[in-house]
Design a protein around this motif. Structure first.
Motif, PDB file in Angstrom:
ATOM      1  N   LEU A  78      40.417  85.934  19.489  1.00 15.57           N
ATOM      2  CA  LEU A  78      41.208  85.207  20.484  1.00 15.57           C
ATOM      3  C   LEU A  78      41.616  86.131  21.623  1.00 15.57           C
ATOM      4  CD1 LEU A  78      43.523  82.986  18.246  1.00 15.57           C
ATOM      5  CD2 LEU A  78      41.787  82.183  19.844  1.00 15.57           C
ATOM      6  N   GLY A  81      38.562  86.910  23.794  1.00 12.28           N
ATOM      7  CA  GLY A  81      37.872  85.733  24.297  1.00 12.28           C
ATOM      8  C   GLY A  81      36.444  85.610  23.835  1.00 12.28           C
ATOM      9  N   PHE A  83      34.309  83.726  21.621  1.00  8.37           N
ATOM     10  CA  PHE A  83      34.372  82.500  20.830  1.00  8.37           C
ATOM     11  C   PHE A  83      33.281  82.447  19.760  1.00  8.37           C
ATOM     12  CE2 PHE A  83      36.499  81.507  24.827  1.00  8.37           C
ATOM     13  CZ  PHE A  83      37.728  81.069  24.327  1.00  8.37           C
ATOM     14  N   LEU A  86      34.939  84.205  17.082  1.00  8.15           N
ATOM     15  CA  LEU A  86      35.998  83.334  16.580  1.00  8.15           C
ATOM     16  C   LEU A  86      35.427  82.308  15.607  1.00  8.15           C
ATOM     17  CD1 LEU A  86      38.951  82.395  16.699  1.00  8.15           C
ATOM     18  CD2 LEU A  86      38.327  80.968  18.654  1.00  8.15           C
ATOM     19  N   THR A 200      46.566  88.915  17.809  1.00  5.49           N
ATOM     20  CA  THR A 200      46.138  88.643  19.185  1.00  5.49           C
ATOM     21  C   THR A 200      47.047  89.353  20.182  1.00  5.49           C
ATOM     22  OG1 THR A 200      45.267  86.470  18.556  1.00  5.49           O
ATOM     23  CG2 THR A 200      45.738  86.829  20.888  1.00  5.49           C
ATOM     24  N   THR A 210      39.069  91.619  27.897  1.00  2.23           N
ATOM     25  CA  THR A 210      38.912  90.211  27.581  1.00  2.23           C
ATOM     26  C   THR A 210      38.135  89.508  28.684  1.00  2.23           C
ATOM     27  OG1 THR A 210      40.087  88.141  27.145  1.00  2.23           O
ATOM     28  CG2 THR A 210      41.140  89.688  28.643  1.00  2.23           C
ATOM     29  N   GLN A 220      47.279  81.258  27.027  1.00  2.00           N
ATOM     30  CA  GLN A 220      47.207  81.788  25.658  1.00  2.00           C
ATOM     31  C   GLN A 220      48.567  82.292  25.196  1.00  2.00           C
ATOM     32  OE1 GLN A 220      45.363  85.726  24.512  1.00  2.00           O
ATOM     33  NE2 GLN A 220      43.718  84.353  23.810  1.00  2.00           N
TER      34      GLN A 220
END
Length: 499
Positions: A78, A81, A83, A86, A200, A210, A220
Motif C-alpha cells: 500500500l 503503490g 498493486f 498487494l 504503511t 511510491t 491514503q
C-alpha cells in the motif's frame, strides 16, 4: 527545510536500503507449500493450547505463525503503490486465514474437549487496549524489518497474537457459538488492520518511493486515519463495558455484605449483565438469616448501578462472622483436598497405563508427592524405553517425584573413544573416555540400578572398568567387577542376581 528534516532525510531515510527491504518483504509474501504447512501447524498448536487452557502452548503457536509476513506485505505494498504485490500478499493472507479457520474447526469438531476455557474467553472481547497493543507492536515490527533487526519480530509475534484469535474463530465455527466466533474474528481484524496500516505509515515515514500522486497520498492518509477511528469506536465501547462490569461486580459484593450488617461472607457471586433486569446470584455465609435480604440488596444495587437488578441469594447459616470466615476456609481446604486426590488418582492411572499394571498396583504418597510403580515387561521395550516413560510423566508433574521400576532387562554396553590431547599435543590422561553412547549407557545403568536395587556386574578391560566405576560412583552406585585384561575397550554390564 528545517534542520530536523535534513537530518531525517540524510541520516535516517538515507541509510535504508529500500530495494533490499522491498525484495525481502515481497519474497516473504509468496504463497508456498511451506507457508501453508506452517499455517496449519501453528493453527493446530494454537487450538490445542486453547482447549487445554495452556498459555505456554499458545505462545508456541504465536512464534510459529507465518501470518505476520503477508500482513506486513499488504502494508508495504500500500505504501509503495504496488498493486500487483498487494494482490499477491492479499491472496496469501486470505488463503492462510481461511485454512487456519477451517483446520482449527476440524480439530475442535473431532475433539472430545469443547469447553470454553479462560484462554478462549480472553480472545472474544477485544478492547481499545488490543488496538493499542497491535499499533505499538506494528511500529516495532515495521521498524525491525526496515532497519534489518529481524530478531524483534519474535516479540512482535507474541504481542499481536495473530493465530490464537483465528483458532478461536475456528472453535466458534465448530461449536456454532456466534458470540465466540464474531468476538474473536473482530479481534483478528483489529490486529490485522492495525498492523497493515501502521506498516504503511512507517514505510511512508521512512521515505519508501511510491507511485502514488500527492493527492492519492493524502487520500491514503485520510483512509488510514478513518480506519483507525472506525476500529476505535466499538473497541472503546467494549472497554467501557468491561470496566463497568468489573466495578458493578465489586459494588454488588459490597452491597450484599452491607445488607447483612458486615457480618456475612460472600463465597460466590455471579452477575449476568445480558438480561433485563440484570441478574445477580450469590451464596452468603451468614450468622443470621435475613428474610428480605434479596429485596433490600436489589434496591441498593438498582440505585448504585442505575439499572434494574434482580437479586437471588442463597443464605447458609454458619454462626458468627468469624465462624463464617472459618467455614469458608474449611470449604476451601476441602476443595483443595479433593483436587489433590483427583490429581493423585490421575497420576496413578497414567502410571498404571504406562507400566501395564492395574491402578491399585501404583503406590501414591500424596503428602510427600511421590508415586511408585513396578512395570511389567512389555513386548519390544528396552530399558531406554522405560527410562523415557518415567521422564515424560515426571515432566508433566514437576512437583511430584515419579519413579518407575523397570523389569530386569539387558543392560547396555559402555563404549569408549580417544581422550583429548594435552597442552603439549600429547595424549592426555586418561587415554580413553566413554563416548556419547557410553555416557548414555552409564546414565541408564545408574538409573536402572537405583530403581531396582539389584547389584550390577561389569566385565571388561581393567582401565575401562575403572573409568566406568568412577562415573557410576558419582551416582553413589558401586559395581562388582570382572576384568578380562588391561587397557580400554567395551565394558558390558549385567544384573548380578544370585551372586
Amino acid at each position: 527545510m528545517t534542520t530536523f528534516q535534513r537530518w531525517w532525510r540524510r541520516d535516517v531515510m538515507g541509510t535504508v536500503d529500500q530495494a533490499a527491504v522491498i525484495e525481502k518483504r515481497r519474497a516473504e509474501c509468496v504463497l508456498s507449500a511451506r507457508y501453508l504447512l506452517m499455517v496449519c501447524m501453528s493453527a493446530g498448536i494454537a487450538v490445542l493450547g486453547l482447549l487445554q487452557g495452556s498459555a505456554a502452548v499458545v505462545i508456541g503457536a504465536m512464534l510459529l505463525s507465518p501470518l505476520m509476513d503477508p500482513i506486513m506485505g499488504v502494508g508495504f505494498a500500500l505504501a509503495v503503490g504496488d498493486f500487483r504485490w498487494l494482490r499477491q500478499a492479499g491472496k496469501s493472507l486470505a488463503i492462510g486465514v481461511l485454512m487456519a479457520i477451517l483446520f482449527t474447526a476440524l480439530v475442535v469438531f473431532f475433539s472430545p474437549l469443547q469447553t470454553i476455557t479462560s484462554e478462549i474467553a480472553a480472545r472474544t472481547r477485544p478492547t481499545l487496549f488490543d488496538l493499542a497493543v497491535a499499533f505499538f507492536s506494528s511500529v516495532a515490527g515495521a521498524y525491525a524489518m526496515i532497519r534489518g533487526r529481524e530478531g524483534t519480530i519474535v516479540g512482535v509475534a507474541i504481542a499481536t497474537a495473530l493465530m490464537p484469535p483465528l483458532a478461536v474463530v475456528g472453535f466458534g465455527l465448530a461449536t456454532l457459538n456466534g458470540t465466540v466466533f464474531w468476538g474473536s474474528l473482530f479481534l483478528f481484524i483489529t490486529n490485522l488492520t492495525a498492523i497493515a496500516l501502521t506498516a504503511t505509515g512507517m514505510a511512508r515515514l521512512y521515505g519508501f518511493s511510491t507511485s502514488l500522486s500527492e493527492k492519492q497520498t493524502q487520500v491514503q492518509v485520510g483512509l488510514i486515519f478513518f480506519a483507525f477511528v472506525i476500529l476505535a469506536v466499538p473497541l472503546f465501547l467494549s472497554l467501557r463495558q468491561i470496566v463497568f462490569e468489573s466495578q458493578a461486580t465489586r459494588q454488588a459484593s459490597s452491597i450484599v455484605v452491607e445488607v447483612f450488617g458486615g457480618r456475612a461472607t460472600v463465597s460466590q457471586l455471579e452477575p449476568n449483565f445480558d438480561t433485563d433486569p440484570m441478574e445477580v446470584t450469590a451464596t452468603v455465609l451468614t450468622p443470621q438469616i435475613i428474610g428480605d435480604a434479596e429485596n433490600r440488596a436489589a434496591e441498593r444495587m438498582t440505585s448504585a448501578l442505575g439499572r434494574p437488578v434482580d437479586v437471588s441469594l442463597t443464605q447458609l447459616r454458619v454462626g458468627t462472622s468469624a465462624q463464617a470466615q472459618e467455614e469458608a476456609q474449611l470449604a476451601h481446604a476441602r476443595q483443595q483436598e479433593a483436587e489433590a486426590r483427583a490429581q493423585a488418582q490421575d497420576i496413578a492411572e497414567r502410571l498404571a497405563l504406562l507400566a501395564g499394571v492395574p491402578t491399585d498396583s501404583v503406590t501414591v504418597d500424596r503428602e510427600r508427592r511421590r508415586a511408585l510403580v513396578t512395570a511389567r515387561p512389555l513386548d519390544g521395550a528396552t530399558l531406554y524405553a522405560y527410562a523415557e516413560l518415567e521422564r515424560r510423566i515426571d515432566a508433566t508433574e514437576p512437583e511430584w517425584d515419579i519413579r518407575l521400576t523397570p523389569p530386569l532387562l539387558a543392560l547396555p554396553v559402555v563404549t569408549f573413544e580417544a581422550g583429548p590431547e594435552g597442552e603439549d599435543g600429547e595424549p592426555a590422561d586418561p587415554l580413553f573416555l566413554p563416548d556419547a553412547q557410553g555416557r548414555r549407557a552409564i546414565s541408564l545403568v545408574a538409573w536402572a540400578q537405583a530403581r531396582t536395587g539389584v547389584p550390577v556386574r561389569v566385565t571388561g578391560p581393567e582401565e575401562a572398568i575403572a573409568a566406568v566405576r568412577t562415573a557410576l560412583s558419582t551416582h553413589d552406585i558401586a559395581v562388582q567387577e570382572e576384568w578380562t585384561g588391561t587397557g580400554y575397550g567395551p565394558v558390558s554390564a549385567r544384573w548380578a542376581t544370585g551372586e
